[in-house]
Design a protein around this motif. Structure first.
Motif, PDB file in Angstrom:
ATOM      1  N   GLY A   1       0.819  -1.206   0.000  1.00  0.00           N
ATOM      2  CA  GLY A   1       0.000   0.000   0.000  1.00  0.00           C
ATOM      3  C   GLY A   1       0.852   1.255   0.000  1.00  0.00           C
ATOM      4  O   GLY A   1       0.581   2.206  -0.751  1.00  0.00           O
TER       5      GLY A   1
ATOM      6  N   GLU B   1      -1.210   4.158  -1.325  1.00  0.00           N
ATOM      7  CA  GLU B   1      -2.575   3.824  -0.959  1.00  0.00           C
ATOM      8  C   GLU B   1      -2.603   3.339   0.482  1.00  0.00           C
ATOM      9  O   GLU B   1      -1.567   3.081   1.090  1.00  0.00           O
ATOM     10  CB  GLU B   1      -3.139   2.725  -1.878  1.00  0.00           C
ATOM     11  CG  GLU B   1      -3.360   3.154  -3.306  1.00  0.00           C
ATOM     12  CD  GLU B   1      -3.967   2.046  -4.150  1.00  0.00           C
ATOM     13  OE1 GLU B   1      -4.613   2.359  -5.156  1.00  0.00           O
ATOM     14  OE2 GLU B   1      -3.796   0.858  -3.790  1.00  0.00           O
ATOM     15  N   SER B   2      -3.812   3.183   1.020  1.00  0.00           N
ATOM     16  CA  SER B   2      -3.967   2.703   2.386  1.00  0.00           C
ATOM     17  C   SER B   2      -3.606   1.223   2.476  1.00  0.00           C
ATOM     18  O   SER B   2      -3.672   0.496   1.473  1.00  0.00           O
ATOM     19  CB  SER B   2      -5.420   2.898   2.839  1.00  0.00           C
ATOM     20  OG  SER B   2      -6.283   2.034   2.117  1.00  0.00           O
TER      21      SER B   2
ATOM     22  N   ARG C   1      -6.446  -0.962   1.099  1.00  0.00           N
ATOM     23  CA  ARG C   1      -6.467  -1.125  -0.351  1.00  0.00           C
ATOM     24  C   ARG C   1      -5.289  -1.976  -0.819  1.00  0.00           C
ATOM     25  O   ARG C   1      -5.395  -2.718  -1.796  1.00  0.00           O
ATOM     26  CB  ARG C   1      -6.448   0.243  -1.030  1.00  0.00           C
ATOM     27  CG  ARG C   1      -7.734   1.031  -0.823  1.00  0.00           C
ATOM     28  CD  ARG C   1      -7.677   2.364  -1.535  1.00  0.00           C
ATOM     29  NE  ARG C   1      -7.592   2.205  -2.979  1.00  0.00           N
ATOM     30  CZ  ARG C   1      -8.640   2.070  -3.776  1.00  0.00           C
ATOM     31  NH1 ARG C   1      -9.863   2.062  -3.266  1.00  0.00           N
ATOM     32  NH2 ARG C   1      -8.484   1.947  -5.081  1.00  0.00           N
TER      33      ARG C   1
ATOM     34  N   ARG D   1      -6.369  -5.567  -0.292  1.00  0.00           N
ATOM     35  CA  ARG D   1      -7.368  -5.979  -1.275  1.00  0.00           C
ATOM     36  C   ARG D   1      -6.710  -6.193  -2.638  1.00  0.00           C
ATOM     37  O   ARG D   1      -7.045  -7.149  -3.359  1.00  0.00           O
ATOM     38  CB  ARG D   1      -8.465  -4.918  -1.365  1.00  0.00           C
ATOM     39  CG  ARG D   1      -9.666  -5.359  -2.184  1.00  0.00           C
ATOM     40  CD  ARG D   1     -10.848  -4.450  -1.948  1.00  0.00           C
ATOM     41  NE  ARG D   1     -10.582  -3.082  -2.338  1.00  0.00           N
ATOM     42  CZ  ARG D   1     -11.477  -2.097  -2.233  1.00  0.00           C
ATOM     43  NH1 ARG D   1     -12.675  -2.339  -1.732  1.00  0.00           N
ATOM     44  NH2 ARG D   1     -11.170  -0.881  -2.613  1.00  0.00           N
ATOM     45  N   TRP D   2      -5.777  -5.315  -2.998  1.00  0.00           N
ATOM     46  CA  TRP D   2      -5.076  -5.454  -4.277  1.00  0.00           C
ATOM     47  C   TRP D   2      -4.199  -6.704  -4.290  1.00  0.00           C
ATOM     48  O   TRP D   2      -4.134  -7.423  -5.291  1.00  0.00           O
ATOM     49  CB  TRP D   2      -4.244  -4.200  -4.534  1.00  0.00           C
ATOM     50  CG  TRP D   2      -3.394  -4.265  -5.753  1.00  0.00           C
ATOM     51  CD1 TRP D   2      -3.798  -4.336  -7.053  1.00  0.00           C
ATOM     52  CD2 TRP D   2      -1.966  -4.270  -5.786  1.00  0.00           C
ATOM     53  NE1 TRP D   2      -2.710  -4.380  -7.894  1.00  0.00           N
ATOM     54  CE2 TRP D   2      -1.572  -4.337  -7.146  1.00  0.00           C
ATOM     55  CE3 TRP D   2      -0.974  -4.204  -4.814  1.00  0.00           C
ATOM     56  CZ2 TRP D   2      -0.253  -4.355  -7.538  1.00  0.00           C
ATOM     57  CZ3 TRP D   2       0.350  -4.217  -5.194  1.00  0.00           C
ATOM     58  CH2 TRP D   2       0.700  -4.296  -6.545  1.00  0.00           C
TER      59      TRP D   2
ATOM     60  N   HIS E   1      -9.072  -2.386 -12.400  1.00  0.00           N
ATOM     61  CA  HIS E   1     -10.392  -2.377 -11.780  1.00  0.00           C
ATOM     62  C   HIS E   1     -11.277  -3.464 -12.372  1.00  0.00           C
ATOM     63  O   HIS E   1     -11.966  -4.197 -11.640  1.00  0.00           O
ATOM     64  CB  HIS E   1     -11.042  -1.007 -11.963  1.00  0.00           C
ATOM     65  CG  HIS E   1     -12.471  -0.941 -11.502  1.00  0.00           C
ATOM     66  ND1 HIS E   1     -12.831  -1.150 -10.192  1.00  0.00           N
ATOM     67  CD2 HIS E   1     -13.633  -0.706 -12.186  1.00  0.00           C
ATOM     68  CE1 HIS E   1     -14.146  -1.041 -10.070  1.00  0.00           C
ATOM     69  NE2 HIS E   1     -14.648  -0.786 -11.265  1.00  0.00           N
TER      70      HIS E   1
ATOM     71  N   SER F   1     -10.214  -6.860 -11.241  1.00  0.00           N
ATOM     72  CA  SER F   1     -10.624  -7.128  -9.865  1.00  0.00           C
ATOM     73  C   SER F   1     -12.098  -7.525  -9.798  1.00  0.00           C
ATOM     74  O   SER F   1     -12.501  -8.308  -8.925  1.00  0.00           O
ATOM     75  CB  SER F   1     -10.365  -5.898  -8.990  1.00  0.00           C
ATOM     76  OG  SER F   1     -11.209  -4.820  -9.344  1.00  0.00           O
TER      77      SER F   1
END
Length: 447
Positions: free
Chosen positions: A80, A85-86, A89, A92-93, A124, A127
């Motif tokens: 992240g 990014e957090s 995220r 999740r990625w 996106h 995913s």
């Protein structure tokens, strides 16, 4: 090869910023299309690198004899940070990347990864395919992957919504029971959220089972339609919003609400000598005029019967924007200290690019290592970031002068050696100006 590739990629990034702008619209559209394909191909390369990092870091943790239940902690946080990014995220990625590249070349979704690498499918949209097939076994998942992204598949030409529906339709045909079971489990995830919206508004959302969600919306719409038919001057949306508030709280939307709000603002803004923005914890910056109106409302007995206004003073060192510190010898941050840290950090996790609400007041340098419980050695973190910081190989320290001569700054070093700096937000109304010796002495006495 990677060492040679990274400088070259940096040169490409520099060249992109210097692309000529004096070209035809046709050339501009062609450029946008090419850059989009480049972004998609870069996402595929990132996914492959992420899985390699995950495998390598897990192996290093196992070699360091990290307990099996903790192996893998902190990896998603590193990814992240690398992507700005957090950690949420990042996690999740990483889960998507694992599906795309698990056991190469026998990945569960090789055609999806190939389309990404060719630039035809975005991260996106990939995913979405991963999410809609996560309830299937590997064989069925590869079947959906081949049908939509393999030879003859049309994933690259479908709209995002159509791609989602196509993947769901294939999943239902292959294993209806698995999709139904996933839907039943999803009901356990129902919840309500709130997040800031522009112009001192908020978004309140609820994740509900479809029958409940449709029922709520239909009921609100029915009330709005009746009110509009009776001549109510409010718009349909306004009636629906007011009705939602009234039915949830039991109070009229026209009446003021008795709640407790912390409001951070300068004395100059409070007394209307300037219009410096104030800060509303849990929301963010608000206009000084709005903040003054809120305080005036709280003081008005005609508006809020018996309401009280409490003013809490937070002193700022001139010229640096540092809030005055408070010390404690306790291991757990006392409530007043935790409240102070939350106000200093604007109620948001201090990990760069995270943005989650503060859940824990964390020691920057561990208390177990002899570090004190002070404003300088504490920061606000969300639960995920605090757990990541405790993982093998992470280090953090406050920089010299943090909280006294400079706004509180923390340097966090990931196991790969990359260091990230987190600086506390500037308080409302702060301007870097020179300070006279008398002013500095006064603030030193306050501290």
């Amino acid at each position: 090869m990677l060492e040679l590739g990274i400088p070259q990629l940096r040169q490409v990034a520099t060249a992109l910023a210097a692309l000529p702008r004096d070209v035809s619209d046709a050339e501009r559209i062609g450029l946008i299309t090419t850059l989009e394909r480049l972004k998609n191909a870069a996402s595929a390369a990132q996914a492959m690198a992420a899985v390699d990092v995950d495998h390598s870091q897990r192996a290093a943790q196992v070699e360091a004899q990290v307990p099996a239940r903790r192996v893998g902690e902190g990896v998603a946080a590193q990814l992240g940070l690398a992507r700005r990014e957090s950690p949420f995220r990042g996690a999740r990625w990483l889960s998507v990347a694992r599906v795309l590249r698990t056991q190469m070349p026998h990945t569960q979704m090789p055609h999806t990864l190939r389309l990404m690498a060719s630039g035809a499918l975005s991260e996106h949209r990939a995913s979405i395919l991963v999410k809609e097939t996560d309830c299937l076994d590997e064989t069925d998942r590869r079947h959906v992957d081949h049908a939509l992204c393999g030879a003859g598949g049309n994933a690259a030409s479908l709209s995002t919504r159509a791609l989602e529906q196509a993947a769901r339709r294939h999943a239902l045909q292959l294993d209806t029971s698995a999709v139904v079971e996933r839907a039943a489990k999803a009901e356990a995830d129902r919840h309500v959220t709130i997040r800031p919206a522009p112009d001192t508004m908020t978004w309140v959302g609820a994740l509900l089972p479809v029958k409940q969600g449709v029922g709520v919306y239909a009921a609100l719409k029915r009330v709005a339609d009746l009110a509009r038919a009776a001549g109510d001057p409010r718009s349909r949306g306004q009636v629906m919003a007011d009705t939602l508030f009234e039915r949830v709280t039991g109070a009229s939307a026209a009446e003021p609400v008795s709640i407790t709000l912390d409001l951070v603002m300068t004395d100059r803004a409070f007394f209307a000598t300037t219009d410096e923005a104030a800060h509303l914890p849990g929301y963010g910056p608000v206009a000084a005029s709005w903040a003054r109106a809120l305080t005036h409302q709280a003081l008005s007995h005609d508006t809020l019967d018996g309401a009280q206004l409490w003013v809490r003073r937070l002193y700022i060192t001139p010229g640096t924007g540092c809030l005055v510190t408070m010390d404690s010898r306790a291991r757990r941050a006392p409530k007043r200290l935790a409240r102070f840290i939350a106000r200093r950090d604007h109620d948001l996790c201090r990990t760069p690019w995270c943005g989650a609400p503060i859940a824990q007041t964390d020691h920057v340098t561990d208390w177990a290592d002899g570090a004190p419980t002070t404003v300088t050695n504490t920061q606000g973190l969300c639960i995920r970031c605090n757990l990541a910081k405790q993982a093998h190989g992470w280090r953090a320290r406050p920089l010299p002068g943090a909280g006294r001569t400079h706004r509180h700054t923390v340097a966090t070093t990931a196991p790969t050696g990359h260091t990230y700096h987190s600086r506390a937000p500037a308080p409302p109304g702060h301007v870097d100006v020179s300070t006279s010796p008398v002013e500095q002495l006064l603030y030193d006495l306050i501290a």
